[in-house]
Design an enzyme around this catalytic site. Sequence first.
Site, PDB file in Angstrom:
ATOM      1  N   HIS A   1      10.741  -0.377  12.893  1.00 54.93           N
ATOM      2  CA  HIS A   1      10.339  -1.637  12.266  1.00 54.93           C
ATOM      3  C   HIS A   1      11.540  -2.370  11.702  1.00 54.93           C
ATOM      4  CE1 HIS A   1      10.024   1.620   9.284  1.00 54.93           C
ATOM      5  NE2 HIS A   1      10.398   0.745   8.376  1.00 54.93           N
TER       6      HIS A   1
ATOM      7  N   HIS B   1      12.568  -5.041   8.685  1.00 55.40           N
ATOM      8  CA  HIS B   1      12.168  -5.673   7.422  1.00 55.40           C
ATOM      9  C   HIS B   1      12.685  -7.105   7.414  1.00 55.40           C
ATOM     10  CE1 HIS B   1      11.243  -1.933   4.983  1.00 55.40           C
ATOM     11  NE2 HIS B   1      12.023  -1.374   5.890  1.00 55.40           N
TER      12      HIS B   1
ATOM     13  N   ASP C   1       4.723  -5.997   3.970  1.00 58.75           N
ATOM     14  CA  ASP C   1       5.043  -4.692   3.392  1.00 58.75           C
ATOM     15  C   ASP C   1       4.195  -4.522   2.132  1.00 58.75           C
ATOM     16  OD1 ASP C   1       6.393  -2.570   1.818  1.00 58.75           O
ATOM     17  OD2 ASP C   1       7.924  -2.707   3.369  1.00 58.75           O
ATOM     18  N   ILE C   2       3.499  -3.404   2.053  1.00 59.38           N
ATOM     19  CA  ILE C   2       2.548  -3.155   0.970  1.00 59.38           C
ATOM     20  C   ILE C   2       3.264  -2.954  -0.376  1.00 59.38           C
ATOM     21  CG2 ILE C   2       2.376  -0.621   1.098  1.00 59.38           C
ATOM     22  CD1 ILE C   2      -0.609  -2.980   1.109  1.00 59.38           C
TER      23      ILE C   2
ATOM     24  N   GLU D   1      11.389   6.169   5.910  1.00 56.81           N
ATOM     25  CA  GLU D   1      10.086   6.588   5.388  1.00 56.81           C
ATOM     26  C   GLU D   1       9.030   6.698   6.485  1.00 56.81           C
ATOM     27  OE1 GLU D   1       6.789   4.538   2.576  1.00 56.81           O
ATOM     28  OE2 GLU D   1       8.866   4.171   1.949  1.00 56.81           O
TER      29      GLU D   1
HETATM   30  P1  AMP Z   1      11.403   2.564   5.777  1.00 53.64           P
HETATM   31  O1  AMP Z   1      10.761   3.489   6.786  1.00 53.64           O
HETATM   32  O2  AMP Z   1      12.444   3.288   4.938  1.00 53.64           O
HETATM   33  O3  AMP Z   1      11.977   1.315   6.413  1.00 53.64           O
HETATM   34  O4  AMP Z   1      10.274   2.094   4.760  1.00 53.64           O
HETATM   35  C1  AMP Z   1       8.960   1.906   5.188  1.00 53.64           C
HETATM   36  C2  AMP Z   1       8.382   0.661   4.562  1.00 53.64           C
HETATM   37  O5  AMP Z   1       7.033   0.576   4.975  1.00 53.64           O
HETATM   38  C3  AMP Z   1       8.395   0.626   3.039  1.00 53.64           C
HETATM   39  O6  AMP Z   1       8.995  -0.587   2.589  1.00 53.64           O
HETATM   40  C4  AMP Z   1       6.919   0.710   2.654  1.00 53.64           C
HETATM   41  O7  AMP Z   1       6.604  -0.046   1.497  1.00 53.64           O
HETATM   42  C5  AMP Z   1       6.227   0.167   3.889  1.00 53.64           C
HETATM   43  N1  AMP Z   1       4.888   0.701   4.125  1.00 53.64           N
HETATM   44  C6  AMP Z   1       4.506   2.003   4.139  1.00 53.64           C
HETATM   45  N2  AMP Z   1       3.201   2.116   4.409  1.00 53.64           N
HETATM   46  C7  AMP Z   1       2.737   0.848   4.585  1.00 53.64           C
HETATM   47  C8  AMP Z   1       1.445   0.286   4.879  1.00 53.64           C
HETATM   48  N3  AMP Z   1       0.367   1.056   5.061  1.00 53.64           N
HETATM   49  N4  AMP Z   1       1.339  -1.064   4.962  1.00 53.64           N
HETATM   50  C9  AMP Z   1       2.419  -1.854   4.789  1.00 53.64           C
HETATM   51  N5  AMP Z   1       3.658  -1.384   4.509  1.00 53.64           N
HETATM   52  C10 AMP Z   1       3.812  -0.059   4.404  1.00 53.64           C
END
Ligand code: AMP
Length: 130
Positions: A92, A94, A28-29, A87
């Site tokens: 996905h 975590h 996760d970035i 988001e």
């Molecule tokens: P959520 O959809 O609420 O589970 O959150 C999306 C997660 O994806 C967040 O923790 C972001 O930090 C992560 N994220 C978003 N874009 C990227 C990316 N390009 N590379 C890695 N992680 C990402």
Amino acid sequence: MTVFSKIVAGEIPSYKVAEDDRYHAFLDINPLRKGHTLVIPKQETDYIFDLDDETIAGLQIFAKRVAKAIKAAIPCRKVGQAVLGLEVPHAHIHLVPLTTEGDMDFSHKIDAPEPAEMQRIADEIAKNFE
Ligand code: AMP
């Protein structure tokens, strides 16, 4: 195409941890803790509970293997698992190395480590992936 599909396709950069023909894992970035990893099906589906039974079962089994690799690579008590998906509209899981309950608080992210450190963490987890 979702941002995660672009990662799978190599169109945008990521810190890859593990991959097979159906699933992909990368850091996760914007992590909660060092080693915070996302595990995705390559199949593009927004809501995890819309995945067919076979795909969601395979995702969980792949995530289990990734969690074992994280546990071996990052000092922690356990690896926690969460699903939010508020988001990014691509299912996905975590995986977060946990020492305390507060490590899983999604409103308190750490400052992302420098790129070299992110790469080192990804490589360390990848090395332990079986
Ligand atoms: P959520 O959809 O609420 O589970 O959150 C999306 C997660 O994806 C967040 O923790 C972001 O930090 C992560 N994220 C978003 N874009 C990227 C990316 N390009 N590379 C890695 N992680 C990402």
